[in-house]
Scaffold this active site. Structure first.
Site, short mmCIF file in Angstrom:
data_model
loop_
_atom_site.label_atom_id
_atom_site.label_comp_id
_atom_site.label_asym_id
_atom_site.label_seq_id
_atom_site.Cartn_x
_atom_site.Cartn_y
_atom_site.Cartn_z
CB THR A 143 -0.91 0.01 1.25
OG1 THR A 143 -1.65 -1.20 1.28
CG2 THR A 143 -1.86 1.20 1.25
CD GLU A 375 -3.97 -9.22 4.87
OE1 GLU A 375 -4.32 -10.27 4.37
OE2 GLU A 375 -3.05 -9.11 5.69
CB THR A 377 -12.12 -2.17 1.48
OG1 THR A 377 -12.77 -2.18 0.22
CG2 THR A 377 -10.91 -1.24 1.44
C1 LIG Z 1 -3.96 -1.20 10.63
C2 LIG Z 1 -3.66 -1.41 9.18
C3 LIG Z 1 -2.61 -2.25 8.81
C4 LIG Z 1 -2.27 -2.42 7.47
N1 LIG Z 1 -1.22 -3.22 7.12
C5 LIG Z 1 -0.79 -3.25 5.83
C6 LIG Z 1 0.40 -3.95 5.47
O1 LIG Z 1 1.04 -4.60 6.31
N2 LIG Z 1 0.86 -3.88 4.18
C7 LIG Z 1 0.17 -3.19 3.23
O2 LIG Z 1 0.64 -3.16 2.08
N3 LIG Z 1 -0.98 -2.53 3.53
C8 LIG Z 1 -1.48 -2.55 4.80
N4 LIG Z 1 -2.63 -1.86 5.13
C9 LIG Z 1 -3.30 -1.08 4.11
C10 LIG Z 1 -4.61 -1.67 3.63
O3 LIG Z 1 -4.40 -2.83 2.89
C11 LIG Z 1 -5.35 -0.56 2.86
O4 LIG Z 1 -5.79 0.36 3.83
C12 LIG Z 1 -6.52 -1.09 2.04
O5 LIG Z 1 -6.07 -1.81 0.92
C13 LIG Z 1 -7.44 0.04 1.55
O6 LIG Z 1 -6.73 1.08 1.00
P1 LIG Z 1 -7.00 2.60 1.47
O7 LIG Z 1 -6.95 2.63 2.95
O8 LIG Z 1 -6.05 3.45 0.71
O9 LIG Z 1 -8.48 2.90 1.05
P2 LIG Z 1 -9.00 3.38 -0.40
O10 LIG Z 1 -8.51 2.46 -1.45
O11 LIG Z 1 -8.71 4.82 -0.53
O12 LIG Z 1 -10.55 3.17 -0.22
C14 LIG Z 1 -11.39 4.08 0.51
C15 LIG Z 1 -12.83 3.62 0.38
O13 LIG Z 1 -13.21 3.65 -1.00
C16 LIG Z 1 -13.69 2.39 -1.40
N5 LIG Z 1 -13.33 2.14 -2.77
C17 LIG Z 1 -12.12 2.25 -3.35
N6 LIG Z 1 -12.17 1.92 -4.64
C18 LIG Z 1 -13.46 1.59 -4.89
C19 LIG Z 1 -14.16 1.13 -6.04
N7 LIG Z 1 -13.55 0.92 -7.20
N8 LIG Z 1 -15.49 0.88 -5.92
C20 LIG Z 1 -16.13 1.04 -4.73
N9 LIG Z 1 -15.53 1.46 -3.63
C21 LIG Z 1 -14.20 1.72 -3.70
C22 LIG Z 1 -13.06 1.38 -0.44
O14 LIG Z 1 -13.84 0.18 -0.34
C23 LIG Z 1 -13.04 2.18 0.85
O15 LIG Z 1 -14.29 2.07 1.49
C24 LIG Z 1 -3.03 -1.75 6.48
C25 LIG Z 1 -4.12 -0.95 6.86
C26 LIG Z 1 -4.44 -0.79 8.19
C27 LIG Z 1 -5.61 0.07 8.57
#
Ligand SMILES: Cc1cc2nc3c(=O)[nH]c(=O)nc-3n(C[C@H](O)[C@H](O)[C@H](O)COP(=O)(O)OP(=O)(O)OC[C@H]3O[C@@H](n4cnc5c(N)ncnc54)[C@H](O)[C@@H]3O)c2cc1C
Length: 396
Positions: A143, A375, A377
């Site tokens: 990410t 992993e 959403t």
């Molecule tokens: C505590 C924690 C630990 C983590 N650990 C890791 C890790 O070890 N390694 C790693 O690589 N990542 C890690 N992550 C990151 C995690 O995988 C991401 O937060 C996740 O993939 C979502 O990305 P984002 O937060 O940027 O949300 P966004 O992608 O910005 O999404 C925001 C919202 O928009 C929605 N959305 C996005 N695109 C669409 C679409 N096309 N259609 C409909 N809805 C959509 C999503 O469902 C969500 O509700 C971690 C996250 C947290 C909170």
């Protein structure tokens, strides 16, 4: 660290005698991890979370009990166990706390798995035994600040400088990163193709600052990975697979662990609510004698039983190599939501006491908010299923 003196008396529900589907070895593994959690996690977890403290000493302890990469062959320090065993280990650790399970599943599925599956023999021998024993901790960097749900557009990149690669970019929300000895970093080459690189702590230009102020997974350290012209030895690239499919395969293994882990969190909440409903007297009766409380408990047990059957069957498919990404999505999505709802209902059964650290529900509820998002959403997994059903992608 102050100890919670309240005894952890957890007992798991098994309404459909799912134990009859498990081998004696599976049950032994489950018992040993459950005993470990009762002794090494339950007495301390509330304090660790209240203090946002990652207990570094848990890493070596997880190594000792075989919680890291149990599916990796013994030759490389793993347990050589099947996926049902892996699932049971994740279930029991997340029963203790989702942050603790995150530490273990990142190490196993997102660090050891890619080295074992896409790494060279030298890489496997160099890193896997130390990761398995807990001598080393790893993290997984996919990410980025601007690329979460769509990692295919990630911008972290490396250039071929002849005798080494030069890595630039940054990663965000990375579990274990502040304490990690190595990071599996997904970055693009000059042709825009994604590769996995093993980046080691101490490499010049590499830093891993902690992300503060989280209200979720507070006993798990989360941070960034920042690469400013980091020189990466060429032998640190994972040679056997490139493209987005490589990190997605790792995520399949980790999401499988989440499906089992969240079942553990749900069972913990159910068990606490069942006990409390028999102890708490209102209107001269245990609250468990009221129909509305019984409805909540009956629905919890129903959902837990369905989820237990789901992960058991998925485990069998993982073991025979037939589980698809979409089938794993369904289980991750179903079981996280199931656990969130059970944590909320169990909290209500505890009334005001339910908001305190005396009981596990609020901690599980807050943790599960991260599990809903990481992993993949909750909504993205739904859209992956929608795409499977209709053949039409609604998310890209
Ligand atoms: C505590 C924690 C630990 C983590 N650990 C890791 C890790 O070890 N390694 C790693 O690589 N990542 C890690 N992550 C990151 C995690 O995988 C991401 O937060 C996740 O993939 C979502 O990305 P984002 O937060 O940027 O949300 P966004 O992608 O910005 O999404 C925001 C919202 O928009 C929605 N959305 C996005 N695109 C669409 C679409 N096309 N259609 C409909 N809805 C959509 C999503 O469902 C969500 O509700 C971690 C996250 C947290 C909170």
């Amino acid at each position: 660290m102050a100890k919670n003196t309240k005894q952890d008396e957890f007992e798991s529900p098994d309404f459909y005698n799912i134990d009859s589907l498990l081998s004696e070895e599976h049950k032994l593994i489950r018992t040993s991890i459950r005993d470990f959690v009762k002794k090494e996690i339950s007495p301390y977890i509330d304090k660790w979370c209240q203090d946002a403290h990652f207990p570094q000493e848990i890493v070596a302890k997880f190594g000792e009990i075989g919680a890291f990469g149990p599916f990796v062959p013994i030759k490389y320090g793993g347990g050589g166990l099947d996926y049902i065993s892996y699932g049971l280990i994740m279930q029991e650790i997340e029963r203790g706390d989702s942050g603790m399970r995150s530490t273990a599943s990142v190490q196993g599925s997102l660090v050891m798995y890619p080295i074992y599956t896409f790494g060279s023999e030298e890489q496997k021998l160099k890193y896997l035994p130390k990761l398995a024993s807990g001598e080393m901790l790893g993290c997984f960097g996919l990410t980025e600040p601007d690329y979460g749900s769509n990692p295919s557009d990630l911008v972290t990149n490396f250039k071929d400088m002849g005798d080494h690669f030069l890595l630039n970019g940054s990663k965000m929300w990375i579990s274990n990163s502040p304490n990690a000895d190595i990071a599996i970093v997904w970055a693009k080459d000059e042709n825009g193709r994604i590769h996995g690189l093993i980046v080691e702590r101490g490499m010049e230009g590499f830093s891993a600052p902690t992300t503060h102020n989280k209200w979720s997974l507070r006993a798990s350290a989360t941070g960034e990975l920042v690469f400013d012209n980091v020189k990466i030895p060429k032998e640190n690239i994972l040679p056997e697979k490139s493209g987005l499919g490589a990190p997605l395969m790792c995520l399949d293994s980790a999401r499988y662990g989440i499906a089992w882990g969240t079942l553990g969190a749900a069972m913990d909440c159910y068990d606490a609510a069942r006990r409390y409903s028999l102890e708490r007297i209102q209107f001269d009766k245990p609250i468990g004698s009221f129909q509305l409380i019984q409805k909540k408990l009956a629905e919890m047990l129903t959902e837990i039983t369905k989820a237990q059957l789901l992960v058991w069957k998925l485990g069998k498919m993982m073991d025979d190599g037939t589980a698809s990404t979409v089938q794993i999505s369904l289980a991750k999505r179903n079981n996280v939501e199931m656990a969130v709802k059970i944590a909320q209902e169990a909290r209500q059964i505890h009334g005001a006491m339910g908001i305190t650290g005396e009981y596990p529900m609020m901690r599980h509820m807050a943790n599960l908010e991260s599990v809903l998002t990481y992993e993949g959403t909750h909504d993205i997994h739904l859209l992956i299923l929608g795409q499977e059903i209709t053949g039409i992608s609604a998310f890209k």
